[in-house]
Design a protein around this motif. Structure first.
Motif, PDB file in Angstrom:
ATOM      1  N   ALA A 227      -5.640 -17.851 -12.706  1.00 37.99           N
ATOM      2  CA  ALA A 227      -5.267 -19.274 -12.734  1.00 37.99           C
ATOM      3  C   ALA A 227      -6.511 -20.099 -12.402  1.00 37.99           C
ATOM      4  O   ALA A 227      -7.551 -19.885 -13.013  1.00 37.99           O
TER       5      ALA A 227
ATOM      6  N   VAL B 286      -4.086 -29.333  -9.457  1.00 39.17           N
ATOM      7  CA  VAL B 286      -3.586 -29.063  -8.108  1.00 39.17           C
ATOM      8  C   VAL B 286      -4.742 -28.907  -7.116  1.00 39.17           C
ATOM      9  O   VAL B 286      -4.650 -29.343  -5.967  1.00 39.17           O
TER      10      VAL B 286
ATOM     11  N   ARG C  98      -5.810 -31.955  -5.135  1.00 37.53           N
ATOM     12  CA  ARG C  98      -4.919 -32.626  -4.167  1.00 37.53           C
ATOM     13  C   ARG C  98      -5.645 -32.855  -2.851  1.00 37.53           C
ATOM     14  O   ARG C  98      -5.635 -33.935  -2.291  1.00 37.53           O
TER      15      ARG C  98
ATOM     16  N   ARG D 244       2.281 -32.303  -0.570  1.00 39.84           N
ATOM     17  CA  ARG D 244       1.736 -31.754  -1.835  1.00 39.84           C
ATOM     18  C   ARG D 244       0.350 -31.183  -1.605  1.00 39.84           C
ATOM     19  O   ARG D 244      -0.071 -30.240  -2.256  1.00 39.84           O
TER      20      ARG D 244
ATOM     21  N   ARG E  50      -1.390 -23.897   0.046  1.00 41.51           N
ATOM     22  CA  ARG E  50      -0.580 -22.676   0.027  1.00 41.51           C
ATOM     23  C   ARG E  50      -0.788 -21.889  -1.265  1.00 41.51           C
ATOM     24  O   ARG E  50      -0.964 -20.680  -1.241  1.00 41.51           O
ATOM     25  N   GLU E  51      -0.783 -22.603  -2.392  1.00 43.26           N
ATOM     26  CA  GLU E  51      -0.977 -21.909  -3.677  1.00 43.26           C
ATOM     27  C   GLU E  51      -2.271 -21.119  -3.671  1.00 43.26           C
ATOM     28  O   GLU E  51      -2.339 -19.974  -4.110  1.00 43.26           O
TER      29      GLU E  51
ATOM     30  N   ASN F  70      -2.327 -18.127  -1.262  1.00 46.21           N
ATOM     31  CA  ASN F  70      -1.594 -16.994  -1.830  1.00 46.21           C
ATOM     32  C   ASN F  70      -2.405 -16.277  -2.892  1.00 46.21           C
ATOM     33  O   ASN F  70      -2.427 -15.050  -2.963  1.00 46.21           O
TER      34      ASN F  70
ATOM     35  N   GLU G  86      -4.721 -14.000  -1.572  1.00 45.46           N
ATOM     36  CA  GLU G  86      -4.049 -12.916  -0.850  1.00 45.46           C
ATOM     37  C   GLU G  86      -4.379 -12.933   0.633  1.00 45.46           C
ATOM     38  O   GLU G  86      -4.583 -11.890   1.253  1.00 45.46           O
ATOM     39  N   GLU G  87      -4.412 -14.141   1.203  1.00 46.28           N
ATOM     40  CA  GLU G  87      -4.604 -14.261   2.643  1.00 46.28           C
ATOM     41  C   GLU G  87      -3.291 -13.971   3.346  1.00 46.28           C
ATOM     42  O   GLU G  87      -2.220 -14.116   2.768  1.00 46.28           O
TER      43      GLU G  87
ATOM     44  N   PRO H 295      -0.216 -14.784   5.130  1.00 46.08           N
ATOM     45  CA  PRO H 295       0.453 -16.080   5.186  1.00 46.08           C
ATOM     46  C   PRO H 295       1.047 -16.403   6.552  1.00 46.08           C
ATOM     47  O   PRO H 295       1.432 -15.507   7.300  1.00 46.08           O
TER      48      PRO H 295
ATOM     49  N   ALA I  47       4.901 -19.198   4.111  1.00 52.76           N
ATOM     50  CA  ALA I  47       3.756 -18.844   3.256  1.00 52.76           C
ATOM     51  C   ALA I  47       2.650 -19.901   3.245  1.00 52.76           C
ATOM     52  O   ALA I  47       1.738 -19.845   2.436  1.00 52.76           O
TER      53      ALA I  47
END
Ligand SMILES: Nc1ncnc2c1ncn2[C@@H]1O[C@H](COP(=O)(O)OP(=O)(O)O)[C@@H](O)[C@H]1O
Ligand SMILES: [Mg+2]
Lengths: 438, 591
Positions: free
Chosen positions: B17, B308, B311, B341, B347-348, B351, B354-355, B357, B361
């Motif tokens: 991504a 994103v 933000r 947001r 958070r996205e 994740n 792969e930290e 959480p 999360a």
């Protein structure tokens, strides 16, 4: 997707999971489309020369030496006027027996509109349904879902709204649509003589669920063609977005992502916003309005899907069965149109905002009275009157079978006020009371 | 900072991504900005993790079509804001690209536009003179920006003391012309233009000290000003489920607040909401100066369909602009809708990396990130003794409307005012839906503020406010009792107590943000109406049965509301007031 010359073919699949396979390949772009053993797939991860592909229909039976053919491009749709009147699957392939559409090939899920190039929506959409026009007025360029339990007639209401909305094009994005519902839409549009204005992208319950993920972007790419290139007023119907979100969670679970609330991916908000934000009013007159369906489970709007949706859309229309009158109504408490301010009292009669709020306040008083009754208490004379009011208000205005003009809706409300209350109980601005109290 | 020759480059090796892995050929820094070159387009990205010579970067754009092997150029600096005259009235994206100068209807990735209009001349007046000793943030001169004194300062990045060698004479200059030359203690020269750059994630600390705030910041929103006052340099947040009125509330504040400068960060919310600002602000008047609202406003728009990864950048850029104007001695109001947001964007990414959480999360360090951010607000004394302030109010969008979630909880620890929006109040159209019982302003307990309120409004003001709160609380208790026991099983007093609170609720708390008159209530008018309400509440009414209570109070409420809808001290206002007196007299006579 057909195989063409010069396409790169690989056959070294290293890893296969429930939804993905990983192949050694080079020169592959992120989000590129491919065929794995003939099944459509998309690149979701690249690390070195390991390319991970998500196979839309699942990986059952895929062999480690299966052929992987990269298309060299992300998913696309060929756009043109010929789209009108046609039915397609999630990949944009005809399912109505008609020919392929020829036209300019566009990537789906394209870039966002520069916000300074948007125009503030200002055109009212009349539906004749007072639960919508009076209390939750819709505006061109808006995005709004129906929130409804699966047993509510949301698809019927949505089709009715679509046909009354005076759109140049109606684009249906069906996700997990039952075959019966698919045929329902086809029939109702055909009977209304509207088929030439309709374009459908449909994933039915018989198709693999992950394919649904392509449907809204297909529908919205077609919508952008008509709204931007042709300056048309386009209405996009997306049903059922809950099933779309379910497909998102299937994918993210299979890819071992950390789920957030209700086992939905942490990116649910952004994923949904990217779609809904395609709703827009352009300066040149074209527009995209999105009406969607988000089915609820037991009316629970705190579930991650309706919750994230509500944070994104410009309100929601909440359908509920009113047992007292035995009809489905648009619930005035939980429904909201955030864009109504732009038109009510401006494009409609000046008393609209005040009358609307006063009626809902009185309806809330009736709800309190009903609670009293349920708890076994006596009702005051005022309580009785609110109940009288509420019943008629529900039947003559909130029910979805109402079909009248906005001015009639306002007059009816005044009539109900005068019948049940004194002016000071209604608490509307003096100037309006003087003018409309009957 | 690395020089041109030694600048690190790299190659893309992985894409997940908008997280991209880059093999670097030299050193790079955490949070360094780099550009990925894809088919001739440069995509901006930020280093968020270093692993040996691999840089994990978040790309501020879509990564569609990106391929391994693409080349990467590191810039040697972190994400910076460009600061200078002309920031006001502008609409920026989350990275401070000017949205208006972009081409086309759609945002094209890799299209970056200048924050500052370099062609516009500004009329400069010197403030400092040769020989002055100065430090970062000191004023060297000023230009007129929409009627606001825009100070040209010693760049925040300069460390230590300097002697002014010369300052440009009054006249018209371009933003990038040299306006002053400074000498450090080793007589090395530094030139200063109207433009400076600052890494947005660092707080600007070019001020002498930051006392506790003590001055009311009038917003014209009654439930805030009267009951839960915001202060110059204060912090607050507005949590609430969707549709409860967060955005309407913030927009009302942005239009009406007594601020010199308003910075609005539209962070991950609806595009149509910023379009509303773009459309209305150039037309609406600033009630304090009569100029157009847009002239005092900067909008940073990173709406929910924009990248994103930007933000986070959007709120930091907005805060940096706020700090910049505070350093000029202005009263700045910064608003962010919605800070959730931003947290979700963190958070996205966390994740994807792969930290490990934290709760829900979100990243483990979320509370620290939030409190550091809120700490950048505040009232300050500048080095020259002048004052400036940043008042910051953020909205929070709790999942499922449940306030027991990480973003709300972290923010509650950081912000001093809590404006909790209630679903129930919104459902019954009692707007603004701020819960009067749960909400608070900690500032009301500050003796410093109590003192200024006593001076500015009246010595009894704080007592009155506390009485109002008490009436609301007792009204709630009475209504609960009535609901449990039934209308006629409680004494008439319960009904009286309840209806008194209804008067306060209907007349003071509820306020129609869409009514021309009701939307903004100046403090003097709030004071007047509070006294009116008190008169009614204190009047010795007596009733024979509970059934008389409601109709009577409804009439009173109706008159008071009509007063709210009338122009202050107009004929109509006076008429309603007279009517009210008569209604009150009816009951008083019967005694
Ligand atoms: N003060 C107010 N006066 C009148 N209506 C309001 C007020 N506050 C909110 N509303 C109504 O509530 C709707 C939702 O408000 P909004 O601020 O967009 O909610 P949120 O940002 O919390 O999702 C608005 O569109 C408007 O109809
Ligand atoms: Mg909002």
């Amino acid at each position: 997707m057909e195989t063409k010359a010069l396409q790169r073919i690989y056959t070294k699949i290293g890893q296969i999971t429930k939804a993905t396979c990983t192949v050694k390949a080079t020169g592959v772009g992120y989000e590129e489309l491919a065929l794995v053993d003939g099944r459509p797939a998309q690149v979701v991860k690249i690390v070195g020369d390991n390319v991970t592909l998500q196979i839309f229909s699942g990986t059952e039976g895929i062999r480690t030496n299966a052929e992987v053919i990269f298309s060299g491009k992300p998913p696309t749709l060929k756009v043109g006027d010929e789209l009108a009147g046609r039915f397609f699957n999630a990949y944009g392939e005809p399912i109505d027996g008609g020919p392929q559409v020829e036209g300019e090939e566009r990537e789906i899920g394209g870039p966002s509109v520069n916000p300074v190039r948007r125009k503030q929506p200002s055109e009212l959409i009349a539906t004749g349904i007072a639960g919508i026009d009076l209390n939750n007025t819709l505006v061109t360029g808006q995005k709004i879902p129906f929130f409804a339990d699966p047993d509510q007639p949301f698809n019927q209401v949505m089709a009715m709204v679509a046909l009354r909305a005076e759109a140049d094009k109606i684009i249906l994005g069906g996700m997990g649509l039952s075959n019966d519902d698919y045929l329902f839409f086809k029939d109702i549009f055909e009977n209304a003589g509207a088929l030439h204005r309709i374009i459908s992208f449909v994933n039915t319950t018989e198709d693999p669920p992950v394919e649904r993920l392509l449907v809204p972007d297909m529908a919205l790419t077609a919508a952008e063609y008509f709204a931007v290139d042709k300056n048309e007023k386009v209405l996009v119907l997306l049903t059922d977005m809950t099933l779309y979100a379910d497909a998102l969670s299937i994918v993210s679970n299979r890819m071992d992502q950390i789920p957030s609330k209700d086992s939905m991916p942490g990116s649910l908000y952004s994923d949904l916003a990217k779609l809904y934000e395609k709703a827009v009013q352009f300066e040149e007159g074209g527009s995209i309005t999105i009406i969607a369906v988000t089915t609820l489970s037991g009316g629970d709007i705190t579930h991650a899907i309706p919750d994230n949706t509500g944070y994104i859309t410009e309100g929601q229309l909440f359908l509920r069965r009113d047992t007292e009158i035995g009809k489905v109504v648009v619930d005035p408490f939980r429904s909201l149109s955030r864009l109504k301010q732009l038109v009510i009292g401006k494009k409609t009669r000046a008393d609209h905002p005040q009358v609307m709020n006063a009626a809902v306040r009185l309806y809330a008083d009736a709800a309190n009275a009903r609670t009293k009754l349920e708890n076994g208490f006596d009702l005051t004379e005022y309580d009785q009157r609110t109940l009288e009011f509420a019943k008629e208000y529900s039947d003559r205005l909130l029910a979805i079978d109402v079909n009248i003009g906005t001015t009639d809706m306002l007059d009816t409300t005044w009539e109900l006020f005068a019948k049940n209350f004194a002016p000071e109980e209604v608490a509307v601005k003096r100037e309006f009371v003087e003018k409309y109290w009957k | 900072m690395s020089t041109e020759q030694s600048r690190t480059t790299g190659k893309v090796t992985g894409i997940i991504a908008n997280l991209v892995i880059v093999q670097a050929d030299g050193p790079f820094a955490q949070n360094e900005i780099c550009y990925i070159v894809h088919q001739g387009v440069r995509l901006m990205a930020e280093v968020i993790k270093a692993l040996g010579d691999q840089a994990y970067v978040q790309v501020f754009e879509s990564t569609r079509g990106l391929q391994p092997g693409s080349s990467v150029e590191f810039t040697g600096h972190m994400l910076e804001a460009t600061l200078g005259p002309g920031l006001l009235s502008r609409n920026y994206d989350g990275l401070m690209n000017d949205l208006d100068t972009m081409t086309g209807v759609f945002l094209r990735r890799g299209e970056y536009t200048s924050t500052i209009d370099l062609k516009k001349k500004w009329s400069f007046q010197p403030i400092a003179k040769a020989g002055d000793r100065v430090v970062a943030g000191d004023w060297l001169g000023e230009v007129d920006e929409n009627g606001i004194a825009h100070r040209i300062m010693v760049p925040f990045t300069l460390q230590g003391r300097f002697t002014v060698k010369n300052v440009a004479a009054s006249g018209e200059y371009l933003p990038d012309e040299t306006m002053a030359t400074l000498l450090d203690d080793h007589n090395r020269e530094t030139t200063v233009t109207m433009i400076q750059r600052w890494p947005v994630k660092k707080a600007v600390k070019a001020y002498r000290n930051k006392p506790r705030p003590f001055k009311l910041l009038e917003t014209g929103v009654r439930i805030i000003d009267t009951l839960n006052p915001m202060v110059e340099g204060g912090t607050g947040f507005i949590p609430g489920p969707f549709g409860s009125g967060k955005t309407v509330m913030q927009q009302a504040i942005s239009k009406q607040a007594e601020a010199d400068i308003v910075i609005m960060a539209a962070c991950g919310e609806r595009a149509n909401e910023v379009v509303e600002l773009f459309t209305e602000f150039p037309e609406l008047d600033d009630p304090w100066t009569g100029r157009k609202l847009m002239e005092r406003t900067t909008i940073i728009a990173n709406t929910s369909n924009m990248p994103v990864a930007a933000r986070e950048a959007s709120v930091y850029c907005a805060m940096t602009i706020a700090e910049y104007y505070r350093s000029m001695g202005h009263k700045v109001l910064m608003l962010a809708d919605s800070t959730s947001r931003w947290a979700q964007a963190l958070r996205e990414m966390s994740n994807r990396m792969e930290e490990l959480p934290g709760p829900d999360a979100f990243p483990m360090d979320l509370p620290a990130i939030v409190s550091n951010f809120y700490a950048r607000a505040g009232f300050v004394y500048l080095n020259n003794g002048k004052t400036g302030s940043i008042t910051f109010i953020g909205t929070v969008s709790p999942a499922g409307g449940n306030l027991k979630e990480p973003v709300t909880e972290s923010t509650k620890k950081a912000a001093r005012c809590f404006y909790a929006l209630s679903q129930q109040r919104a459902d019954s159209k009692r707007y603004p839906a701020i819960d009067p019982i749960d909400s608070y302003s900690k500032y009301l307990e500050y003796p410093e503020l109590q003192k200024t309120l006593a001076e500015a409004i009246s010595p009894e003001w704080v007592d009155k406010v506390n009485r109002l709160k008490n009436i609301l609380l007792r009204g709630k208790e009475a209504s609960e009792q009535i609901n449990i026991l039934g209308d006629d099983s409680v004494s008439v007093d319960y009904h009286l107590t309840f209806w008194k609170s209804e008067v306060v609720d209907a007349v003071l708390l509820q306020q129609d943000a869409f009514d021309k008159t009701d939307a903004r209530t100046p403090l003097s008018r709030q004071r007047y109406m509070v006294d009116k309400i008190m008169e009614v509440v204190d009047a010795p009414f007596e009733f024979d049965s509970f059934e008389e209570v409601q109709p009577f109070y409804k009439r009173i409420i109706d008159k008071l509301r009509q007063m709210n809808y009338s122009e202050f001290e107009s004929e109509q206002f006076a008429q309603n007031e007279t009517d009210l007196k008569e209604i009150v007299a009816e009951r008083t006579k019967e005694l």
